[in-house]
Scaffold this motif. Structure first.
Motif, PDB file in Angstrom:
ATOM      1  N   VAL A  61     -21.005  12.208  14.479  1.00 14.13           N
ATOM      2  CA  VAL A  61     -22.135  11.717  14.571  1.00 14.13           C
ATOM      3  C   VAL A  61     -23.249  11.700  15.250  1.00 14.13           C
ATOM      4  CG1 VAL A  61     -22.981   9.689  16.694  1.00 14.13           C
ATOM      5  CG2 VAL A  61     -20.422  10.095  15.505  1.00 14.13           C
ATOM      6  N   ARG A  62     -23.396  12.829  15.941  1.00 15.63           N
ATOM      7  CA  ARG A  62     -24.476  14.737  16.667  1.00 15.63           C
ATOM      8  C   ARG A  62     -25.322  14.591  16.110  1.00 15.63           C
ATOM      9  NH1 ARG A  62     -20.219  16.160  21.137  1.00 15.63           N
ATOM     10  NH2 ARG A  62     -20.807  14.640  22.618  1.00 15.63           N
ATOM     11  N   VAL A  63     -24.680  15.181  14.779  1.00 18.90           N
ATOM     12  CA  VAL A  63     -25.669  15.843  13.829  1.00 18.90           C
ATOM     13  C   VAL A  63     -26.187  14.845  13.002  1.00 18.90           C
ATOM     14  CG1 VAL A  63     -25.138  17.581  11.826  1.00 18.90           C
ATOM     15  CG2 VAL A  63     -23.584  18.119  13.923  1.00 18.90           C
ATOM     16  N   GLY A  64     -25.128  13.781  12.525  1.00 23.88           N
ATOM     17  CA  GLY A  64     -26.526  12.953  12.362  1.00 23.88           C
ATOM     18  C   GLY A  64     -26.985  12.306  12.466  1.00 23.88           C
ATOM     19  N   ALA A  65     -27.165  11.944  13.570  1.00 22.09           N
ATOM     20  CA  ALA A  65     -28.554  11.480  14.637  1.00 22.09           C
ATOM     21  C   ALA A  65     -30.304  12.211  14.140  1.00 22.09           C
ATOM     22  CB  ALA A  65     -27.851  10.714  15.767  1.00 22.09           C
ATOM     23  N   ILE A  66     -29.277  14.047  14.806  1.00 21.72           N
ATOM     24  CA  ILE A  66     -30.732  14.680  14.894  1.00 21.72           C
ATOM     25  C   ILE A  66     -31.128  14.112  13.509  1.00 21.72           C
ATOM     26  CG2 ILE A  66     -31.330  17.150  14.719  1.00 21.72           C
ATOM     27  CD1 ILE A  66     -28.837  16.888  17.295  1.00 21.72           C
ATOM     28  N   VAL A  67     -30.236  14.634  12.191  1.00 19.53           N
ATOM     29  CA  VAL A  67     -31.367  14.699  10.583  1.00 19.53           C
ATOM     30  C   VAL A  67     -31.780  13.730  10.593  1.00 19.53           C
ATOM     31  CG1 VAL A  67     -29.931  14.495   8.487  1.00 19.53           C
ATOM     32  CG2 VAL A  67     -28.980  16.174   9.874  1.00 19.53           C
ATOM     33  N   PHE A  68     -31.090  12.007  11.157  1.00 18.65           N
ATOM     34  CA  PHE A  68     -31.631  10.553  10.621  1.00 18.65           C
ATOM     35  C   PHE A  68     -33.223  11.040  11.597  1.00 18.65           C
ATOM     36  CE2 PHE A  68     -32.639   6.489  12.551  1.00 18.65           C
ATOM     37  CZ  PHE A  68     -33.234   5.916  11.271  1.00 18.65           C
ATOM     38  N   ILE A  69     -33.296  11.510  12.836  1.00 25.65           N
ATOM     39  CA  ILE A  69     -33.801  11.738  13.522  1.00 25.65           C
ATOM     40  C   ILE A  69     -35.531  12.335  13.172  1.00 25.65           C
ATOM     41  CG2 ILE A  69     -35.205  12.513  15.525  1.00 25.65           C
ATOM     42  CD1 ILE A  69     -32.611  11.121  17.673  1.00 25.65           C
ATOM     43  N   VAL A  70     -34.675  13.156  12.409  1.00 24.38           N
ATOM     44  CA  VAL A  70     -35.980  14.111  10.982  1.00 24.38           C
ATOM     45  C   VAL A  70     -36.364  13.224   9.936  1.00 24.38           C
ATOM     46  CG1 VAL A  70     -35.881  16.573   9.892  1.00 24.38           C
ATOM     47  CG2 VAL A  70     -34.941  16.688  12.615  1.00 24.38           C
ATOM     48  N   GLY A  71     -35.399  12.931   9.656  1.00 23.90           N
ATOM     49  CA  GLY A  71     -36.195  12.329   8.225  1.00 23.90           C
ATOM     50  C   GLY A  71     -36.646  11.264   8.982  1.00 23.90           C
TER      51      GLY A  71
ATOM     52  N   TYR B 170     -41.843  13.878   0.582  1.00 23.74           N
ATOM     53  CA  TYR B 170     -41.207  12.683   0.749  1.00 23.74           C
ATOM     54  C   TYR B 170     -39.827  12.943   0.442  1.00 23.74           C
ATOM     55  CZ  TYR B 170     -45.957  10.573  -0.169  1.00 23.74           C
ATOM     56  OH  TYR B 170     -46.903  10.021   0.110  1.00 23.74           O
ATOM     57  N   ALA B 171     -39.422  13.911   0.259  1.00 27.08           N
ATOM     58  CA  ALA B 171     -37.777  14.213  -0.332  1.00 27.08           C
ATOM     59  C   ALA B 171     -37.833  14.460   0.983  1.00 27.08           C
ATOM     60  CB  ALA B 171     -37.850  15.208  -1.182  1.00 27.08           C
ATOM     61  N   VAL B 172     -38.078  15.492   2.152  1.00 27.60           N
ATOM     62  CA  VAL B 172     -36.739  15.228   3.169  1.00 27.60           C
ATOM     63  C   VAL B 172     -37.379  13.751   4.319  1.00 27.60           C
ATOM     64  CG1 VAL B 172     -37.940  16.022   6.020  1.00 27.60           C
ATOM     65  CG2 VAL B 172     -38.539  17.698   3.500  1.00 27.60           C
ATOM     66  N   CYS B 173     -37.952  12.646   3.435  1.00 28.15           N
ATOM     67  CA  CYS B 173     -37.219  11.579   4.082  1.00 28.15           C
ATOM     68  C   CYS B 173     -35.759  10.962   4.462  1.00 28.15           C
ATOM     69  CB  CYS B 173     -38.498  10.692   3.747  1.00 28.15           C
ATOM     70  SG  CYS B 173     -40.303  10.884   4.130  1.00 28.15           S
ATOM     71  N   MET B 174     -36.063  11.788   2.416  1.00 23.36           N
ATOM     72  CA  MET B 174     -34.414  11.296   2.440  1.00 23.36           C
ATOM     73  C   MET B 174     -32.819  11.899   3.470  1.00 23.36           C
ATOM     74  SD  MET B 174     -35.170   9.807  -0.366  1.00 23.36           S
ATOM     75  CE  MET B 174     -36.360   8.918  -0.963  1.00 23.36           C
ATOM     76  N   LEU B 175     -33.586  12.739   4.469  1.00 24.49           N
ATOM     77  CA  LEU B 175     -33.193  13.020   5.160  1.00 24.49           C
ATOM     78  C   LEU B 175     -32.584  11.338   6.025  1.00 24.49           C
ATOM     79  CD1 LEU B 175     -34.178  16.400   6.524  1.00 24.49           C
ATOM     80  CD2 LEU B 175     -32.101  15.823   5.226  1.00 24.49           C
ATOM     81  N   MET B 176     -33.315  10.688   6.281  1.00 26.09           N
ATOM     82  CA  MET B 176     -32.920   9.721   7.087  1.00 26.09           C
ATOM     83  C   MET B 176     -31.620   8.776   6.746  1.00 26.09           C
ATOM     84  SD  MET B 176     -35.719   6.657   8.108  1.00 26.09           S
ATOM     85  CE  MET B 176     -35.814   5.967   7.087  1.00 26.09           C
ATOM     86  N   GLY B 177     -31.477   9.333   5.058  1.00 28.05           N
ATOM     87  CA  GLY B 177     -30.311   8.163   4.469  1.00 28.05           C
ATOM     88  C   GLY B 177     -28.953   9.431   4.810  1.00 28.05           C
ATOM     89  N   VAL B 178     -29.314   9.763   4.706  1.00 26.02           N
ATOM     90  CA  VAL B 178     -28.495  11.910   4.537  1.00 26.02           C
ATOM     91  C   VAL B 178     -27.453  11.206   6.343  1.00 26.02           C
ATOM     92  CG1 VAL B 178     -27.797  13.813   4.508  1.00 26.02           C
ATOM     93  CG2 VAL B 178     -28.619  12.703   2.824  1.00 26.02           C
TER      94      VAL B 178
ATOM     95  N   ALA C 180     -22.450   7.220  10.077  1.00 24.44           N
ATOM     96  CA  ALA C 180     -21.304   6.782   9.611  1.00 24.44           C
ATOM     97  C   ALA C 180     -19.698   7.396   9.451  1.00 24.44           C
ATOM     98  CB  ALA C 180     -21.771   5.729   8.740  1.00 24.44           C
ATOM     99  N   ALA C 181     -19.668   8.769   9.175  1.00 25.97           N
ATOM    100  CA  ALA C 181     -18.766   9.445   8.480  1.00 25.97           C
ATOM    101  C   ALA C 181     -17.940   9.793   9.419  1.00 25.97           C
ATOM    102  CB  ALA C 181     -19.056  10.313   7.644  1.00 25.97           C
ATOM    103  N   GLY C 182     -18.901  10.306  10.867  1.00 25.08           N
ATOM    104  CA  GLY C 182     -18.360  10.343  11.954  1.00 25.08           C
ATOM    105  C   GLY C 182     -17.738   9.362  12.736  1.00 25.08           C
ATOM    106  N   VAL C 183     -18.388   8.220  12.523  1.00 33.91           N
ATOM    107  CA  VAL C 183     -17.442   7.135  13.316  1.00 33.91           C
ATOM    108  C   VAL C 183     -16.120   6.391  12.763  1.00 33.91           C
ATOM    109  CG1 VAL C 183     -18.005   4.660  13.168  1.00 33.91           C
ATOM    110  CG2 VAL C 183     -19.806   6.322  13.747  1.00 33.91           C
ATOM    111  N   LEU C 184     -15.835   6.878  11.385  1.00 33.66           N
ATOM    112  CA  LEU C 184     -14.866   6.420  10.431  1.00 33.66           C
ATOM    113  C   LEU C 184     -13.878   7.615  10.817  1.00 33.66           C
ATOM    114  CD1 LEU C 184     -16.685   5.364   6.779  1.00 33.66           C
ATOM    115  CD2 LEU C 184     -15.457   3.676   8.769  1.00 33.66           C
TER     116      LEU C 184
END
Length: 82
Positions: A17-27, A50-58, A64-68
């Protein structure tokens, strides 16, 4: 019924979840940066930006994987204690 939580204990999905939040913020920041030329009237950024913007979804998927994973661990714990 009392429920005690440990403040310093990390669950099985907390790291994801922490890593996902950081990647989301970068995106999200990359998305704001790539949209800015539209409002400023400057040249648009290259396609790589524009490809770096896809990091938001990643990042969202990683979180979400961390939450599950955390949910699954809590279910296993509840089943073993019941």
């Amino acid at each position: 019924m009392t429920h005690e939580t440990q403040a310093n204990s990390a669950g099985p999905g907390d790291g994801l979840v922490r890593v996902g939040a950081i990647v989301f913020i970068v995106g999200a920041v990359a998305t704001l940066v790539t949209v800015a030329p539209l409002f400023l009237g400057t040249e648009p950024f290259p396609t790589v930006a524009y490809a770096v913007c896809m990091l938001m979804g990643v990042g969202f998927l990683i979180a979400a994987a961390g939450v599950l994973r955390s949910i699954a661990a809590q279910r296993r714990q509840a089943r073993s204690s019941a």
